[in-house]
Design a protein around this motif. Sequence first.
Motif, PDB file in Angstrom:
ATOM      1  N   ALA A 180     -52.177 -29.414  32.367  1.00 23.54           N
ATOM      2  CA  ALA A 180     -52.816 -30.589  31.771  1.00 23.54           C
ATOM      3  C   ALA A 180     -53.874 -30.185  30.745  1.00 23.54           C
ATOM      4  O   ALA A 180     -54.128 -30.919  29.802  1.00 23.54           O
ATOM      5  N   ALA A 181     -54.487 -28.991  30.944  1.00 21.63           N
ATOM      6  CA  ALA A 181     -55.510 -28.536  29.995  1.00 21.63           C
ATOM      7  C   ALA A 181     -54.887 -27.847  28.787  1.00 21.63           C
ATOM      8  O   ALA A 181     -55.604 -27.293  27.965  1.00 21.63           O
ATOM      9  N   GLY A 182     -53.544 -27.851  28.704  1.00 20.35           N
ATOM     10  CA  GLY A 182     -52.889 -27.271  27.542  1.00 20.35           C
ATOM     11  C   GLY A 182     -52.466 -25.825  27.742  1.00 20.35           C
ATOM     12  O   GLY A 182     -52.146 -25.142  26.776  1.00 20.35           O
ATOM     13  N   ASN A 184     -50.151 -22.587  28.620  1.00 23.82           N
ATOM     14  CA  ASN A 184     -48.709 -22.311  28.529  1.00 23.82           C
ATOM     15  C   ASN A 184     -48.238 -21.640  29.814  1.00 23.82           C
ATOM     16  O   ASN A 184     -49.004 -21.433  30.758  1.00 23.82           O
ATOM     17  N   GLU A 187     -50.159 -18.672  31.122  1.00 21.53           N
ATOM     18  CA  GLU A 187     -51.489 -19.041  31.621  1.00 21.53           C
ATOM     19  C   GLU A 187     -51.378 -19.787  32.950  1.00 21.53           C
ATOM     20  O   GLU A 187     -52.209 -19.601  33.847  1.00 21.53           O
ATOM     21  N   ARG A 190     -50.738 -17.077  35.452  1.00 23.97           N
ATOM     22  CA  ARG A 190     -51.886 -16.202  35.692  1.00 23.97           C
ATOM     23  C   ARG A 190     -53.027 -16.932  36.416  1.00 23.97           C
ATOM     24  O   ARG A 190     -53.608 -16.408  37.359  1.00 23.97           O
ATOM     25  N   TRP A 191     -53.360 -18.147  35.958  1.00 21.80           N
ATOM     26  CA  TRP A 191     -54.550 -18.815  36.508  1.00 21.80           C
ATOM     27  C   TRP A 191     -54.225 -19.943  37.467  1.00 21.80           C
ATOM     28  O   TRP A 191     -55.082 -20.358  38.243  1.00 21.80           O
TER      29      TRP A 191
ATOM     30  N   ARG B  93     -48.910 -28.778  23.953  1.00 20.35           N
ATOM     31  CA  ARG B  93     -50.048 -28.106  24.597  1.00 20.35           C
ATOM     32  C   ARG B  93     -51.311 -28.263  23.766  1.00 20.35           C
ATOM     33  O   ARG B  93     -52.408 -28.417  24.301  1.00 20.35           O
ATOM     34  N   ARG B  96     -52.630 -31.663  24.479  1.00 22.56           N
ATOM     35  CA  ARG B  96     -53.224 -31.683  25.825  1.00 22.56           C
ATOM     36  C   ARG B  96     -54.618 -31.073  25.825  1.00 22.56           C
ATOM     37  O   ARG B  96     -55.465 -31.444  26.636  1.00 22.56           O
ATOM     38  N   GLY B  97     -54.846 -30.134  24.914  1.00 15.21           N
ATOM     39  CA  GLY B  97     -56.171 -29.535  24.816  1.00 15.21           C
ATOM     40  C   GLY B  97     -57.242 -30.565  24.480  1.00 15.21           C
ATOM     41  O   GLY B  97     -58.411 -30.365  24.780  1.00 15.21           O
ATOM     42  N   HIS B 116     -64.474 -19.316  36.410  1.00 10.92           N
ATOM     43  CA  HIS B 116     -63.091 -19.158  35.956  1.00 10.92           C
ATOM     44  C   HIS B 116     -62.334 -20.477  35.983  1.00 10.92           C
ATOM     45  O   HIS B 116     -61.441 -20.706  35.169  1.00 10.92           O
ATOM     46  N   VAL B 120     -60.650 -22.560  32.392  1.00 11.85           N
ATOM     47  CA  VAL B 120     -59.293 -23.066  32.149  1.00 11.85           C
ATOM     48  C   VAL B 120     -59.319 -24.117  31.033  1.00 11.85           C
ATOM     49  O   VAL B 120     -58.383 -24.221  30.247  1.00 11.85           O
ATOM     50  N   GLY B 121     -60.417 -24.871  30.943  1.00 16.46           N
ATOM     51  CA  GLY B 121     -60.529 -25.896  29.909  1.00 16.46           C
ATOM     52  C   GLY B 121     -60.542 -25.335  28.500  1.00 16.46           C
ATOM     53  O   GLY B 121     -60.322 -26.059  27.534  1.00 16.46           O
ATOM     54  N   PHE B 123     -58.513 -22.882  27.493  1.00 15.74           N
ATOM     55  CA  PHE B 123     -57.247 -22.189  27.231  1.00 15.74           C
ATOM     56  C   PHE B 123     -56.598 -22.610  25.923  1.00 15.74           C
ATOM     57  O   PHE B 123     -56.106 -21.777  25.173  1.00 15.74           O
ATOM     58  N   SER B 124     -56.585 -23.921  25.653  1.00  8.28           N
ATOM     59  CA  SER B 124     -55.834 -24.376  24.486  1.00  8.28           C
ATOM     60  C   SER B 124     -56.553 -23.991  23.193  1.00  8.28           C
ATOM     61  O   SER B 124     -55.995 -24.131  22.116  1.00  8.28           O
ATOM     62  N   THR B 128     -53.583 -16.585  23.974  1.00  8.63           N
ATOM     63  CA  THR B 128     -53.078 -16.393  25.333  1.00  8.63           C
ATOM     64  C   THR B 128     -53.464 -15.039  25.914  1.00  8.63           C
ATOM     65  O   THR B 128     -53.878 -14.945  27.064  1.00  8.63           O
ATOM     66  N   THR B 131     -56.839 -15.082  27.424  1.00  5.09           N
ATOM     67  CA  THR B 131     -56.990 -15.837  28.665  1.00  5.09           C
ATOM     68  C   THR B 131     -56.348 -15.087  29.821  1.00  5.09           C
ATOM     69  O   THR B 131     -56.836 -15.144  30.945  1.00  5.09           O
ATOM     70  N   LEU B 132     -55.249 -14.363  29.561  1.00  6.18           N
ATOM     71  CA  LEU B 132     -54.576 -13.639  30.635  1.00  6.18           C
ATOM     72  C   LEU B 132     -55.471 -12.538  31.178  1.00  6.18           C
ATOM     73  O   LEU B 132     -55.470 -12.245  32.368  1.00  6.18           O
ATOM     74  N   GLY B 134     -58.702 -12.656  31.021  1.00 10.42           N
ATOM     75  CA  GLY B 134     -59.986 -13.223  31.403  1.00 10.42           C
ATOM     76  C   GLY B 134     -61.088 -12.900  30.406  1.00 10.42           C
ATOM     77  O   GLY B 134     -62.262 -12.938  30.742  1.00 10.42           O
ATOM     78  N   GLN B 180     -63.024 -28.694  27.572  1.00 12.19           N
ATOM     79  CA  GLN B 180     -61.970 -28.807  26.563  1.00 12.19           C
ATOM     80  C   GLN B 180     -62.484 -29.495  25.299  1.00 12.19           C
ATOM     81  O   GLN B 180     -61.789 -29.497  24.293  1.00 12.19           O
TER      82      GLN B 180
END
Lengths: 281, 272
Positions: A180-182, A184, A187, A190-191, B93, B96-97, B116, B120-121, B123-124, B128, B131-132, B134, B180
């Motif tokens: 929902a936060a966008g 992929n 991600e 992973r999270w 996506r 959605r961000g 953490h 997540v907010g 991420f968009s 990537t 984010t993977l 961290g 976000q």
Amino acid sequence: MTVLTATRAPAITRAPSRPRRLGVRAAQLLVGAVVLASALHLDIGWSDLAQLPADLRHYLGLMFAHPDWSRLPGAFYQTWVSVSMAWVGALLGVVLSTLLGIPAAAGVGPLWVRLPLRGVFAVLRAVPEVIIAIIILTVTGLTPFTGALALAIGGIGTHGKWTYETIEAVPPGTAEAVRAAGGNLLEVARWGLWTQASPELMSLALYRFEINVRTSAILGLIGVGGVGDLLTGYTQYRQWDAVGVLIIVIVVVTMVIDGISGAIRRRIMRGARTRDVDRSS
Amino acid sequence: MDTTAHGPEAATPASGPWPIRLTDVTVRYPNGVVGLRGVSLAIEAGEMVSVVGLSGSGKSTLVRTVNGLVPVTSGTVQVGPYRVDQLRGRRLRHVRGSIGMIFQGFNLADRASVYHNVLVGRFSHTPTWKTLLGLTSREDREMVMSALDSVGMLEKVWGRAGALSGGQKQRVAIARALSQEPQVMLADEPVASLDPPTAHAVMSDLRRVNTERDLTVLVNLHLMDLARQYTTRMIGLRDGELVYDGPASSATDADFEAIYGRPIQTRDTLGQ
């Protein structure tokens, strides 16, 4: 008692009749027949069994009455080789099966990725480590590395299955929030999934190591080194006092490793305390 | 990303709240269940709207069509400048961000830190690979901290999310959505798992988000007093059909009975 309930309870006129369990009966008969046929076919020497307690006492005496403690350093060294084999095998196997197991989970990989991976896991599970070792020693020879490789490849079968089952058992909410936060697919994995599943996967990885410690001793029997190798040699030359020392070392080391590893696993599953969490930034 | 764009002053015309337009939306799930039947509605930018109905009435489906978590079978979904029903993959996506969402079950990663979870907010807005691993930029860290601060959870930032109470978890979830820097906030039964005082506190937080951050807020509720007290407009759903659309504060008990399709019961209100 029966009189009491009979007078109190109203008479039941329309109780459902007990279901017929023909299938269960047939299965019971079949299992009985198989057991009987196996026992007859094996031609068990029941008379030899009578001698077993006396023989057992004789050999246990040979092994443990006067253990040859001068063999202790060698026994520890070869046990160390076996444990190294188990450790390297577990590490390799867990890394490979994590990489393969995550895309094999429903909700992560598409069907055409999941099915072949699960097929590979199933085939690997069906083949014992000893057979895998015999196959790959044609390439890598009779070395402890062969043992480690066999443990790694054999471990992928079960650990890969544990990995995707653990990931599938993670509640879907966190993954939905990442989506929902966008986020992929990577991600989300992973999270949304890995953070939730990793303590359990770490615990399973340690358990895999414990299993490998035991299996590595067996692998020695085909000559890839380690304590099993030594055990075969001593047994063939009937050096029972040395065999006794080896067995003591194997049992003690295995129990100690199981104990330590089990304690770590319990600690992992109980969850980190708040102050232990921050491994970032 | 514009680093100054958090806090109440984020309401610049360029990144203001988005309107939401649903036109004749029908959702049929793969198992044959129909979630929505021909729903049309227009929500103006910056409105605070509640969606009311019994469980199974299509509330969850409705809010999930807005960010594309549930694809529509037919009809159109316009959110701000985007046709969500036509987007897929990377572009979906991206949209959605800009749409924050909170859930009944909070949906935090219980075994990860609060930090953490809120990250997540971001991420968009982050590559990537970063984010993977961290990895975060200073702006991301600042945004996480300011989002946590605005819901009063800053001192828990390094704690484990699983160790928080339900109300605290929902606050962290709101912070995750706020980080976000969204234009729209969706909430799917955000207080259904909370006790009454905490439920009121979380609803107040949502209203503050609506007024101070100037976001369009769409919140699912099944309790009539919460809808009346905290939202300005109410959408009623029954069996996937829109049966009510009007002001929330003046909605009568008869209106609720029409939405629920049964007389009012005591469990339809939360109380103080």
